[in-house]
Every structure is written in structure tokens, then in C-alpha cells.
Design a protein around this motif. Structure first.
Motif, PDB file in Angstrom:
ATOM      1  N   UNK A   1     -32.459 -36.530 -25.077  1.00 56.28           N
ATOM      2  CA  UNK A   1     -31.732 -37.280 -25.615  1.00 56.28           C
ATOM      3  C   UNK A   1     -31.627 -36.799 -27.110  1.00 56.28           C
ATOM      4  N   UNK A   2     -32.400 -35.799 -27.572  1.00 54.94           N
ATOM      5  CA  UNK A   2     -32.582 -35.593 -28.858  1.00 54.94           C
ATOM      6  C   UNK A   2     -32.275 -34.068 -29.038  1.00 54.94           C
ATOM      7  N   UNK A   3     -32.252 -33.573 -30.291  1.00 53.76           N
ATOM      8  CA  UNK A   3     -32.243 -32.279 -30.732  1.00 53.76           C
ATOM      9  C   UNK A   3     -33.409 -32.074 -32.001  1.00 53.76           C
ATOM     10  N   UNK A   4     -34.352 -31.118 -31.629  1.00 50.64           N
ATOM     11  CA  UNK A   4     -35.364 -30.925 -32.937  1.00 50.64           C
ATOM     12  C   UNK A   4     -34.681 -29.941 -33.882  1.00 50.64           C
ATOM     13  N   UNK A   5     -34.253 -30.008 -35.138  1.00 46.77           N
ATOM     14  CA  UNK A   5     -33.486 -29.063 -35.962  1.00 46.77           C
ATOM     15  C   UNK A   5     -34.658 -28.411 -36.846  1.00 46.77           C
ATOM     16  N   UNK A   6     -34.728 -27.316 -36.880  1.00 46.31           N
ATOM     17  CA  UNK A   6     -35.888 -26.594 -37.532  1.00 46.31           C
ATOM     18  C   UNK A   6     -35.105 -25.489 -38.656  1.00 46.31           C
ATOM     19  N   UNK A   7     -35.635 -25.523 -39.894  1.00 46.24           N
ATOM     20  CA  UNK A   7     -35.140 -24.647 -40.693  1.00 46.24           C
ATOM     21  C   UNK A   7     -34.045 -25.062 -41.918  1.00 46.24           C
ATOM     22  N   UNK A   8     -33.804 -26.398 -41.811  1.00 51.10           N
ATOM     23  CA  UNK A   8     -32.759 -26.859 -42.827  1.00 51.10           C
ATOM     24  C   UNK A   8     -33.233 -27.244 -43.955  1.00 51.10           C
ATOM     25  N   UNK A   9     -32.578 -26.974 -45.190  1.00 52.03           N
ATOM     26  CA  UNK A   9     -33.060 -27.232 -46.425  1.00 52.03           C
ATOM     27  C   UNK A   9     -32.331 -28.378 -47.211  1.00 52.03           C
ATOM     28  N   UNK A  10     -33.076 -29.018 -48.272  1.00 48.54           N
ATOM     29  CA  UNK A  10     -32.598 -29.943 -49.174  1.00 48.54           C
ATOM     30  C   UNK A  10     -32.635 -29.613 -50.494  1.00 48.54           C
ATOM     31  N   UNK A  11     -31.779 -28.588 -50.954  1.00 48.22           N
ATOM     32  CA  UNK A  11     -31.898 -27.980 -52.374  1.00 48.22           C
ATOM     33  C   UNK A  11     -31.949 -28.781 -53.438  1.00 48.22           C
ATOM     34  N   UNK A  12     -30.929 -29.737 -53.356  1.00 46.54           N
ATOM     35  CA  UNK A  12     -30.935 -30.997 -54.365  1.00 46.54           C
ATOM     36  C   UNK A  12     -31.971 -31.597 -54.761  1.00 46.54           C
ATOM     37  N   UNK A  13     -33.164 -31.634 -53.610  1.00 51.56           N
ATOM     38  CA  UNK A  13     -34.440 -32.097 -53.914  1.00 51.56           C
ATOM     39  C   UNK A  13     -35.395 -31.312 -54.645  1.00 51.56           C
ATOM     40  N   UNK A  14     -35.163 -30.272 -54.934  1.00 56.50           N
ATOM     41  CA  UNK A  14     -35.741 -29.036 -55.709  1.00 56.50           C
ATOM     42  C   UNK A  14     -35.972 -29.385 -57.052  1.00 56.50           C
ATOM     43  N   UNK A  15     -36.920 -29.123 -57.956  1.00 53.34           N
ATOM     44  CA  UNK A  15     -37.062 -29.271 -59.348  1.00 53.34           C
ATOM     45  C   UNK A  15     -35.841 -28.886 -60.129  1.00 53.34           C
ATOM     46  N   UNK A  16     -35.476 -27.547 -59.867  1.00 47.68           N
ATOM     47  CA  UNK A  16     -34.553 -27.026 -60.857  1.00 47.68           C
ATOM     48  C   UNK A  16     -34.643 -27.051 -62.369  1.00 47.68           C
ATOM     49  N   UNK A  17     -35.951 -27.155 -62.616  1.00 45.76           N
ATOM     50  CA  UNK A  17     -36.443 -27.139 -63.921  1.00 45.76           C
ATOM     51  C   UNK A  17     -36.765 -28.514 -64.578  1.00 45.76           C
ATOM     52  N   UNK A  18     -36.546 -29.446 -63.804  1.00 43.11           N
ATOM     53  CA  UNK A  18     -36.879 -30.695 -64.219  1.00 43.11           C
ATOM     54  C   UNK A  18     -38.306 -31.141 -63.988  1.00 43.11           C
ATOM     55  N   UNK A  19     -39.100 -30.376 -63.374  1.00 41.72           N
ATOM     56  CA  UNK A  19     -40.630 -30.635 -63.126  1.00 41.72           C
ATOM     57  C   UNK A  19     -40.867 -31.561 -61.928  1.00 41.72           C
ATOM     58  N   UNK A  20     -41.957 -32.391 -62.152  1.00 43.29           N
ATOM     59  CA  UNK A  20     -42.437 -33.148 -61.154  1.00 43.29           C
ATOM     60  C   UNK A  20     -41.403 -34.394 -60.826  1.00 43.29           C
ATOM     61  N   UNK A  21     -41.640 -34.965 -59.619  1.00 45.15           N
ATOM     62  CA  UNK A  21     -40.616 -35.858 -59.121  1.00 45.15           C
ATOM     63  C   UNK A  21     -40.130 -35.777 -57.825  1.00 45.15           C
TER      64      UNK A  21
END
Length: 454
Positions: A88-108
Motif C-alpha cells: 500500500x506504500x511507495x518509499x521515495x528516495x532522493x527527494x530534497x527540501x532546499x528551503x530548509x537549508x541555511x542559505x547564509x542564515x546559519x543554524x536553525x
């Protein structure tokens, strides 16, 4: 409810009524395509639902990612907990969430991982009132289909939402505790109380409970179903046998959940056996019971078509909750920074299995509900995962993502699908929005709808 002798056709909007209370019905066979009105899919099939289930602090990835691709893959230790639902499922590997990266904002990374998970946006780093994020996929979709149900969307979880304060390296608690956003400055607070959610689903439907009904129910602890029993009996007589069974099973589920919600806190009883204070909030102290009650409520919300869009946060970003009932006395966040410590990695693996056990419970409940030519789960598409991959690295690529449910036959399930590195997670959201009927060619940092699903 119409007083017809034989329910050859029944509107999807039909409810059971009694003493100012109204209870919605599940999808029955006699709710023919010509009578489903706006609440149905245009082709007369059961409606399609979408849901998003978030867990914090990443995963112990060696116990998550299958080694084989395609239909024939072995489930690693964490995913083995949902072995009953591998098809009943698909396991999806390789997807990326670029908006969660720091992009110069440091920690968090923790706050960003939640804020970006459904928006694909990079939130403004602030712990003040000037928060800035993007609209989330659930709320964007609700603009297109939310008017077809009583609730355009539901935002749920096990920990309360905050709207202010510093929760992660200068990021507002609004980012860390809300993943659904109606607009750039409007996070949607979660409902965490099963009792309050039950009342929203069943006490105020179509018509609000009268003061008399509320007073009687609180005094004698009567079930909501007690008030609509006569209507239910009359409807039952008019239904064909298959729908009679569906109605019986549904009402039993509602009664069972209501009993467990009511028993979540012990009542102080007066001498005459009547509770001496109002209905309890219904939040159990045990997290597992709390989670299962909420999963039951998710099932009922979808089953009654009260909503088709739902988000659920198990805990807030960076949660340092311990799990002593599974032998983890250290905090979750603390353990996620494992530094390759075998002990801490074992803690994380245990917590991962604990969370997915709750999701497995939901899948089992939904698969028990017959709908159309299949089950409720067959008519859903549910995303489960995190905006962080390895909690020690704080990386936001190669995310742990499951897509559960058949989406009304639109998805080939039972696979491990490996995508090219840096494939945006938002590609999945574009595909899901299109299945729901939303006019979406792009969302967040997407590059088009995700392929390989159909």
C-alpha cells in the motif's frame, strides 16, 4: 434525514439528527453518483483525500532506506514495522527540501525543516513578529477543493503550537511548531485534544447542539449517538444489507472512539453517580494512547468526508521528548546528534520505530473501512516523513519519505522509487495537487510534477 421507505438513493449530505445534534454518515452504496452533489468526485467515485504526517529530527537512515529498487525490495528495520502495508506504500528516495537549508542564515535547521516541509519556502530568520514563510501545499489545495467539505482542512498534532518566542537559533517558535501556513504570515495552529476534535466532528455538524442537549449529555455522560439513535434506526431499515453493515460498523467506531476519549481522564463522581465537572479535555497522559485516538479521529474525518485535506505533526521541531516506555530515557533531539555513538543511534532507531508504529496503526484503521470497490486507504495519498534526513548531519537531501495509499487508482504502490539526486520534494506536491483537481504547474522550488508514480 429524508423519511423515504426505501433508500434507493441518498444524498452525500444526509446526516443523523436528534436533539440539536447532527452526525455525518460514511460513504454508502446508496449514495449514488447522481445524488452526491458537490461533495463527490465528478466521476461518481469516492472522493480523493490527501494528508501529511511529520516526524522531527530526521531518521536513522541505515534502518530506513531499502537496498533494492522497484517492487521487490526488502524492508529495513524501521520500515519493517509497516510490513503489513508494503503493497500500500511507495518509499521515495532522493527527494530534497532546499528551503530548509541555511542559505547564509546559519543554524536553525530544525525550525526551517518544519516551516519549509509543506511550503517549499525558505522562512525569514526572525524570532519577532515579522515572520515570513510561504503558503503550504495543504492550504493551496484547500483553495480549490476545501469548499466541498465542512472543514476545508484540519491541522492536527500531539504538541501545542506556538506563535512567538525563540525556538531554534533565532527562529520563531511559529516556524518550529506549525507546518501548515494559510499565508506568508499566517501559521495554522494545531488541534491536539482528541475530545475537542471529536466535538468539532460530531457535536456541531450542520446544526449546533442545543444548550439542552449539551446540558443533558454533560450531566449523564450520554453519547452523541444516543441523541441520533432513532434517526439511525429508521435509516437502517431502508438500507440494503451491505450498507446496513457499513452503518453498523461506522456507528460502532464512533461510539468506541467517544468512549475512549471520555475515559482519557478519570471523572470525579458525586454521590449520585453524576460527574461533578464538565467533560474532560480528552488528552491522555500516555503518548501512544493520545496518538492512537488522534489517528482514529483522522480516519473518521476522512470516512465522513468532513475534510479531504489534513496535516499532522507528531511533535514539534527539535523535540527533546524522551520515550521511557520504549527504553529511551535521553531526549530525542539530544540523541539525534549521535556523533556515530552506537547508543544514541539505537535511541534514534527506537524512536523512529515508535513513530512509524503509530502511522501503521492509522493505515490499518483506514484499510478496515470499505469504500467503493476498495478501502478508505485506497482513496487517499498520505505523505509520511521528515524535513531532515540524518539528524546528526542536519542534511535536507535524500529525505525519508513514504507515500501511502492508492490515490483512487492513480498510484502504482508497493515500490521503492529512487529519484535523481536533488529532486525537489515539491515535485511530489505538484503531482498531488493535480490529482486533487488544483490547477498547479509549479509549487515552491518544483520543476514539474513528480514522475514514476502513475
Amino acid at each position: 434525514m429524508p423519511r423515504n421507505t426505501h433508500a434507493q438513493s441518498l444524498s452525500r449530505r444526509t446526516v443523523l439528527r436528534g436533539m440539536g445534534t447532527a452526525v455525518a454518515l460514511p460513504l454508502l452504496n446508496v449514495m449514488s453518483p447522481t445524488r452526491l452533489l458537490a461533495a463527490s468526485a465528478s466521476d461518481g467515485k469516492p472522493p480523493l483525500r490527501m494528508g501529511f504526517f511529520y516526524v522531527p529530527n530526521g531518521m536513522h537512515m541505515p534502518d530506513w532506506t531499502p537496498k533494492q529498487d522497484g517492487f521487490k525490495f526488502d524492508l529495513p528495520p524501521t520500515l519493517a514495522r509497516i510490513a503489513d502495508h508494503q503493497k500500500d506504500i511507495n518509499v521515495l528516495t532522493g527527494l530534497t527540501l532546499d528551503g530548509a537549508r541555511a542559505h547564509g542564515d546559519g543554524g536553525g535547521d530544525h525550525a526551517r525543516s518544519v516551516a519549509a516541509f509543506l511550503t517549499g519556502s525558505h522562512p525569514r530568520k526572525t524570532n519577532g513578529a515579522d515572520i515570513q514563510n510561504g503558503i503550504s501545499v495543504d492550504q493551496m489545495t484547500a483553495k480549490y477543493v476545501g469548499d466541498k467539505t465542512r472543514f476545508a482542512s484540519l491541522e492536527l498534532g500531539l504538541e501545542t503550537s506556538a506563535q512567538a518566542g525563540n525556538c531554534d537559533s533565532g527562529y520563531s517558535c511559529a516556524y518550529a511548531s506549525n507546518m501548515s501556513w494559510r499565508g506568508p504570515t499566517n501559521p495554522m495552529a494545531k488541534e491536539i485534544d482528541p475530545g475537542a476534535l471529536f466535538d468539532r466532528l460530531f457535536s456541531g455538524q450542520v446544526v449546533k447542539e442545543t444548550k439542552q442537549a449539551i446540558s443533558v449529555r454533560e450531566k449523564y455522560r450520554k453519547s452523541i449517538l444516543d441523541f441520533v439513535l432513532e434517526d439511525a434506526k429508521q435509516l437502517h431499515k431502508t438500507l440494503p444489507p451491505v450498507d446496513q453493515r457499513k452503518l453498523d460498523e461506522y456507528l460502532y467506531s464512533v461510539r468506541d472512539v467517544e468512549k475512549r476519549v471520555g475515559g482519557a481522564e478519570k471523572l470525579r463522581m458525586s454521590e449520585d453517580g453524576v460527574p461533578d465537572y464538565p467533560r474532560p479535555s480528552g488528552v491522555p497522559k500516555e503518548l501512544s494512547k493520545h496518538a492512537e485516538l488522534m489517528m482514529d479521529m483522522v480516519t473518521l474525518a476522512y470516512q465522513t468526508d468532513s475534510t479531504r485535506i489534513l496535516s499532522f505533526m507528531f511533535t514539534n521541531a527539535g523535540s527533546n521528548r524522551s520515550y521511557p516506555d520504549i527504553g529511551v530515557t535521553e531526549g530525542h533531539h539530544e540523541s539525534s546528534h549521535h556523533g556515530k555513538s552506537p547508543h544514541k543511534q539505537d535511541n534514534i532507531a527506537r524512536i523512529n520505530r515508535y513513530h512509524i508504529d503509530r502511522f501503521n496503526y492509522l493505515l490499518s484503521r483506514m484499510k478496515q473501512v470499505p469504500e467503493g470497490n476498495g478501502t478508505l486507504l485506497d482513496n487517499c495519498m498520505l505523505v509520511y516523513g521528515s524535513g531532515i534526513s540524518d539528524g546528526d548531519r542536519h542534511n535536507h537531501d535524500d529525505l525519508p519519505i513514504i507515500l501511502a495509499g492508492g490515490a483512487g487508482g492513480r498510484i502504482k504502490t508497493g515500490r521503492h522509487i529512487r529519484y535523481q539526486k536533488e529532486t525537489p520534494l515539491c515535485n511530489l506536491y505538484v503531482w498531488m495537487m493535480q490529482q486533487m483537481g488544483a490547477k498547479a504547474d509549479s509549487f515552491g522550488d518544483s520543476k514539474g510534477p513528480l514522475d514514476k508514480l502513475s
